[in-house]
Design a protein around this motif. Sequence first.
Motif, short mmCIF file in Angstrom:
data_model
loop_
_atom_site.label_atom_id
_atom_site.label_comp_id
_atom_site.label_asym_id
_atom_site.label_seq_id
_atom_site.Cartn_x
_atom_site.Cartn_y
_atom_site.Cartn_z
N LEU A 248 -10.77 0.61 -13.70
CA LEU A 248 -9.38 0.24 -13.94
C LEU A 248 -8.50 1.35 -13.68
CD1 LEU A 248 -8.97 -2.01 -16.91
CD2 LEU A 248 -8.54 -2.71 -14.79
N ALA A 249 -8.82 2.84 -14.07
CA ALA A 249 -8.24 3.71 -13.99
C ALA A 249 -7.94 4.29 -12.51
CB ALA A 249 -8.87 4.96 -14.77
N ILE A 250 -9.01 4.35 -11.61
CA ILE A 250 -9.17 4.62 -10.29
C ILE A 250 -7.95 3.54 -9.54
CG2 ILE A 250 -10.32 4.57 -8.08
CD1 ILE A 250 -12.64 5.54 -9.91
N HIS A 251 -8.13 2.29 -9.80
CA HIS A 251 -7.22 1.14 -9.43
C HIS A 251 -5.69 1.79 -9.55
CE1 HIS A 251 -5.11 -2.59 -8.31
NE2 HIS A 251 -4.71 -2.43 -9.88
N GLU A 252 -5.37 2.02 -10.76
CA GLU A 252 -3.85 2.45 -11.01
C GLU A 252 -3.59 3.68 -10.16
OE1 GLU A 252 -1.79 0.94 -12.90
OE2 GLU A 252 -3.44 -0.62 -13.46
N LEU A 253 -4.52 4.56 -10.19
CA LEU A 253 -4.27 5.87 -9.57
C LEU A 253 -4.14 5.67 -8.09
CD1 LEU A 253 -6.84 8.17 -11.34
CD2 LEU A 253 -4.26 8.45 -11.52
N SER A 254 -4.90 4.62 -7.50
CA SER A 254 -4.93 4.42 -6.13
C SER A 254 -3.67 3.65 -5.85
CB SER A 254 -6.09 3.47 -5.60
OG SER A 254 -7.19 4.34 -6.02
N THR A 255 -3.32 2.75 -6.57
CA THR A 255 -2.13 1.80 -6.25
C THR A 255 -0.87 2.72 -6.34
OG1 THR A 255 -3.30 0.12 -7.15
CG2 THR A 255 -0.64 0.00 -7.14
N ASN A 256 -0.72 3.67 -7.23
CA ASN A 256 0.39 4.56 -7.20
C ASN A 256 0.46 5.51 -6.08
OD1 ASN A 256 1.39 3.52 -9.63
ND2 ASN A 256 0.20 4.99 -10.84
N ALA A 257 -0.92 6.03 -5.56
CA ALA A 257 -1.19 6.77 -4.54
C ALA A 257 -0.43 6.15 -3.19
CB ALA A 257 -2.30 7.10 -4.43
N VAL A 258 -0.84 4.80 -3.02
CA VAL A 258 -0.36 3.93 -1.74
C VAL A 258 1.17 3.73 -2.15
CG1 VAL A 258 -0.51 1.80 -0.83
CG2 VAL A 258 -2.68 2.94 -1.68
N LYS A 259 1.64 3.55 -3.34
CA LYS A 259 2.93 3.15 -3.19
C LYS A 259 3.98 4.43 -2.97
CE LYS A 259 2.67 -1.08 -5.83
NZ LYS A 259 3.18 -1.73 -7.05
N TYR A 260 3.49 5.62 -3.92
CA TYR A 260 4.36 6.81 -4.17
C TYR A 260 3.94 8.04 -3.69
CZ TYR A 260 6.08 2.99 -7.09
OH TYR A 260 6.30 1.70 -7.62
N GLY A 261 2.51 8.12 -3.71
CA GLY A 261 1.74 9.33 -3.69
C GLY A 261 1.33 9.68 -2.39
N ALA A 262 0.21 10.45 -2.32
CA ALA A 262 -0.42 10.77 -1.12
C ALA A 262 -0.76 9.76 0.07
CB ALA A 262 -1.78 11.80 -1.45
N LEU A 263 -1.45 8.58 -0.60
CA LEU A 263 -1.63 7.53 0.43
C LEU A 263 -0.44 7.04 1.00
CD1 LEU A 263 -4.84 6.29 -1.12
CD2 LEU A 263 -4.67 7.98 0.29
N SER A 264 0.74 7.25 0.55
CA SER A 264 1.88 6.77 1.16
C SER A 264 2.30 7.32 2.53
CB SER A 264 3.02 6.71 0.33
OG SER A 264 3.34 8.03 -0.09
N THR A 265 1.66 8.37 2.93
CA THR A 265 2.03 9.15 3.95
C THR A 265 0.67 9.42 4.80
OG1 THR A 265 1.90 11.20 3.44
CG2 THR A 265 3.84 10.27 3.32
N ASP A 266 0.87 9.61 6.36
CA ASP A 266 -0.46 9.45 6.91
C ASP A 266 -1.01 11.02 6.71
OD1 ASP A 266 0.08 7.19 8.30
OD2 ASP A 266 1.14 8.06 10.03
N GLU A 267 -0.44 12.05 6.23
CA GLU A 267 -1.06 13.42 6.03
C GLU A 267 -1.48 13.54 4.64
OE1 GLU A 267 2.14 12.81 6.80
OE2 GLU A 267 2.12 13.08 9.15
N GLY A 268 -1.33 12.47 3.76
CA GLY A 268 -1.62 12.74 2.45
C GLY A 268 -3.26 12.37 2.28
N ARG A 269 -3.68 13.41 1.32
CA ARG A 269 -5.36 13.31 1.01
C ARG A 269 -5.43 13.03 -0.24
NH1 ARG A 269 -4.91 12.67 5.63
NH2 ARG A 269 -6.11 13.62 7.37
N VAL A 270 -6.67 12.55 -0.76
CA VAL A 270 -6.94 12.73 -2.28
C VAL A 270 -8.37 13.19 -2.54
CG1 VAL A 270 -7.58 10.90 -4.32
CG2 VAL A 270 -5.59 10.58 -2.57
N SER A 271 -8.53 13.94 -3.45
CA SER A 271 -9.95 14.58 -3.70
C SER A 271 -10.13 14.13 -5.13
CB SER A 271 -9.74 16.11 -3.71
OG SER A 271 -10.98 16.71 -4.18
N VAL A 272 -11.47 13.50 -4.97
CA VAL A 272 -12.06 12.88 -6.23
C VAL A 272 -13.22 13.67 -6.72
CG1 VAL A 272 -12.87 10.94 -7.67
CG2 VAL A 272 -11.27 10.56 -5.96
N ARG A 273 -13.33 14.36 -7.70
CA ARG A 273 -14.04 15.10 -8.25
C ARG A 273 -14.91 14.78 -9.57
NH1 ARG A 273 -10.24 18.74 -6.58
NH2 ARG A 273 -10.05 19.38 -8.76
#
Length: 346
Positions: A248-273
């Motif tokens: 659920l937490a990753i879903h919320e983070l991914s959804t926000n990243a697609v709408k407003y964050g790194a995944l909303s642009t072609d250059e954005g990247r996400v690192s999960v550690r």
Amino acid sequence: MKAFVWAERISSTPLAAWTLAALAFLTALGVRFASDHVLPAGFPYLTFFPAVILTAFFAGLWPGVACAVLSGLAAWYWFIPPVGVFTMNPSVAVALLFYIGVVSVDLLLIHVTHRAVRSLRVERAQTRSLLSRQKSLLDDQQARVRQQAVLQRELSHRMKNTLAMVQAVVSQSLRNALDTRDASEKASARIQALASAQDVLTATDWAASDVAAVVAASVAPHCADGERVTLQGPPARVEAQQALGLALAIHELSTNAVKYGALSTDEGRVSVRWDVGPQDRFAFVWEERGGPPVAAPERRGFGSKLTERIVPSYFGGSAASDYEPGGLIYTLNGSLTPSGRRDETA
């Protein structure tokens, strides 16, 4: 029964069986010679009958037959008049027929007795085997019944937990939504995230799941390009409830990243550690880079509550979201062991 055990041992060894037959015959012959002067006429076989019986009982049928033949010939030659010769007359014939009849009956009875004892031993062994198999089957059946009861209780417990989580997701989605459509979309997406985590758990029979599998399954619906999201961390196992919360937490983070964050642009990247320290301490980091400038939201809804309060409770820890200009950094710290978690529910 000890006598039959000894008889089984001796008769199964040919050397011992035939040695016993010879000793029994020689002993009977010696005793007959020694007692010849005290025995009245008409008892030529007196000492030979016990020798034949003992030989047949302990050594077996054929050593008993051999002892009987030798005993009959010795009695005929030395103790049935006229002695010293093998002669045949009516009295000798009667004596020999009497001897043959008696020893035949003795040999037959002993042989039948041994067969009956062997059959009884086999039946007892079969009975013990059947009882052992029956006990094993009963134990297996009882174990299956106990296992089924445990599985039913576990299934009921897991269903209640899942339904409670779904109820909380739907309730909070409706409460914090701008309109009905927004509520429907958010609730549906969050339930779909739970379903993806359920698939991971089902693959492991609802045992502990690998963090990498949970993260990959949760991120996949939001990012078709796998190179934009990197996963890094050691093998780590999370329990079912922890896996659902993390999904659920990753879903919320991914959804926000697609709408407003790194995944909303072609250059954005996400690192999960993630990392696992001593005493199963668990650290999880979601870091976005290359997206548009980020600022803390003015309105904090159910998503923030989910990622920063509810999910950390499953790990008995805490979480924080840092809205740095370069991208969001979400950190979660807690424990993978049940004893390290606080008793909190969604």
